[in-house]
Design an enzyme around this catalytic site. Structure first.
Site, short mmCIF file in Angstrom:
data_model
loop_
_atom_site.label_atom_id
_atom_site.label_comp_id
_atom_site.label_asym_id
_atom_site.label_seq_id
_atom_site.Cartn_x
_atom_site.Cartn_y
_atom_site.Cartn_z
CB SER A 55 5.48 59.22 -36.16
OG SER A 55 5.99 57.93 -35.98
CG HIS A 95 5.36 56.06 -31.80
ND1 HIS A 95 4.02 56.31 -31.88
CD2 HIS A 95 5.89 56.51 -32.96
CE1 HIS A 95 3.75 56.87 -33.05
NE2 HIS A 95 4.87 57.01 -33.73
CG ASP A 120 1.62 56.44 -29.85
OD1 ASP A 120 1.58 57.55 -30.39
OD2 ASP A 120 2.60 55.69 -29.90
#
Lengths: 178, 296
Positions: A55, A95, A120
């Site tokens: 990701s 992230h 998210d």
């Protein structure tokens, strides 16, 4: 095949065997001590993590190693890459922070993976915002590929047991001073 | 006594040690020798605030800001540095609650737009709107960034649901440098000329003859409209009509020239002001948008 090893074990005797066991234990505990010392210095519960998902491509690929720090009372900034774990979630997520709102009591954060189309919010398990207590650390350093070893060990558990067993047997049988 | 196994063990551990020393030297050297960046500039073309909902479950009606901006900067020196894998560019708005107000102070920083520039990109980055142009025939180069009429890709909203306590915001373009190995570094690549004042929100309220659901669920972009269709909305008029039109177009994703706006069958021009029609600032008026072209 193992006759020479067995002969060596006999020669070692109980005392020697215990000494070898002590050696093995000191190797394991010194490793643990170094890890915990690193945790203390970086103030992070897991200062070295391996990237498990794609990701954050093309910045991080599966198997890259990340080094984290988490200094006390230093607010996270937008653009920082953080590693967080939400209550109930089983794996830490790497992230980037895209929103930060600092109030008197806390900091509200929103994150997003560079390679993901949306933010998210769906990963937060019902929470509206991420807070500093969920964050393990922010990424400071990067080492490519090396973490693939752990991914391989996780994907093929037999490999893990074979390796652990091999190291244990080797350390026990190792001749002192060699 | 040296067995083959021991020899192999020694060689690999020696090789690993040397490799680690080399990699750490590379990461330290490249971090220290990071080239400086010529500060680029951000020009804000337009900033409007309107009411809307995020596209997610149980979203509340809140104030959303949309921005249009031009951006130029040159990051060639960073991209050609030997330990650069990619640059993550991100435009942020940072703002805080008006300190003179007796409300809890909040410091905000949000990303409005971002872009990844990798070392493999061999063309300068040029974009108009949110589309890249000249991807194959653009000038060969690396790291020159030019964005015209850029729009925020992330919704700009405030956790309180309103921007009313926020006088202005600072816009900054940051970069985050991802190395092949070593430390991640970041810095500022461009700034706006000064803080940008946040305007009063525009209102697009459904006309009382239309039910709420009709307006909220059937956004114009999802439904093919026939020429002559009318959408009636209420607008709180502030200064001029062009912001109203722009806000309406942004909200429903319609193109210029596909719609015309009417007030009691009078055509509203972008250059005209509410006072031309006897409207008073701060009050709400019903305006209709008429579809001119099929499928707009």
């Amino acid at each position: 095949m193992f006759s020479s090893e067995i002969a060596r074990l006999r020669k070692l005797g109980v005392q020697g065997l215990l000494f070898q066991l002590l050696n093995l234990l000191s190797v394991v505990t010194s490793g643990l001590m170094m890890w915990k010392a690193l945790c203390l210095i970086t103030n992070s519960e897991s200062p070295i993590v391996v990237v498990l998902s794609g990701s954050m491509e093309p910045a991080f690929y599966r198997g890259d190693i990340l080094f984290l720090t988490n200094p006390h009372h230093v607010p996270y900034e937008v653009g920082d890459i953080t590693v967080y774990k939400v209550p109930g979630g089983d794996v830490p997520i790497v992230h980037r922070v895209i929103e930060s709102h600092i109030t008197n009591t806390t900091q509200l954060l929103l994150t997003k993976g560079d390679n993901n189309p949306g933010d998210d919010l769906v990963l937060y398990g019902g929470m509206q915002w991420l807070e500093p207590k969920h964050i393990i650390g922010r990424v400071r350093g990067f080492l490519p590929y090396v973490g693939y070893v752990t991914i391989a060990l996780n994907d093929f558990p037999q490999l893990k047991y074979a390796l652990l067993g091999g190291v244990g047997v080797f350390l026990l049988l190792q001749k002192e001073g060699s | 006594m040296h067995s083959t196994f021991q020899r192999l063990n020694n060689i690999t551990s020696l090789a690993t040690t040397y490799l680690m020393v080399l990699l750490s030297l590379i990461s330290i050297a490249s971090y220290l020798a990071l080239p400086p960046v010529n500060m680029g500039r951000i020009d804000v073309k337009d900033l409007i605030i309107q009411h809307g909902r995020l596209r997610r479950y149980a979203a509340k009606n809140e104030e959303l800001a949309s921005i249009r901006f031009d951006l130029t900067t040159d990051l060639t020196t960073l991209l050609t540095s030997y330990n650069t894998k990619q640059l993550f560019l991100y435009l942020t708005a940072s703002y805080e609650t008006d300190p003179s107000l007796d409300v809890p102070q909040v410091n905000h920083e949000v990303v409005l737009w971002d872009r990844i520039i990798t070392r493999a990109d061999t063309r300068d980055f040029r974009a108009v709107g949110n589309k890249m142009v000249g991807k194959t025939k653009g000038k060969k180069g690396r790291g020159k960034i030019r964005v015209e009429e850029g729009k925020n890709v992330y919704t700009w909203r405030d956790p309180s649901g309103s921007f009313k306590n926020i006088p202005s915001a600072n816009l900054t373009l940051h970069y985050s440098l991802m190395p092949y190995v070593g430390l991640i570094s970041s810095g500022i690549a461009a700034t706006a000329q000064g803080p940008i004042a946040l305007p009063e929100p525009l209102f697009f309220l459904p006309h009382k003859d239309m039910s709420d659901s009709e307006v909220e669920n059937e956004s114009l972009r999802d439904k093919k409209k026939k020429a002559g269709d009318l959408t009636i909305f209420h607008v709180k008029v502030t200064t001029s009509f062009d912001k109203v039109f722009k806000g309406f177009a942004d909200k429903y994703g319609i193109r210029d020239g596909v719609y015309r706006f009417l007030y009691y069958s009078h055509r509203l021009g972008e250059k005209q002001t509410p006072s031309d029609f006897g409207m008073r600032p701060g009050h709400r008026y019903g305006i209709s948008a008429e579809v001119l072209q099929e499928g707009g």
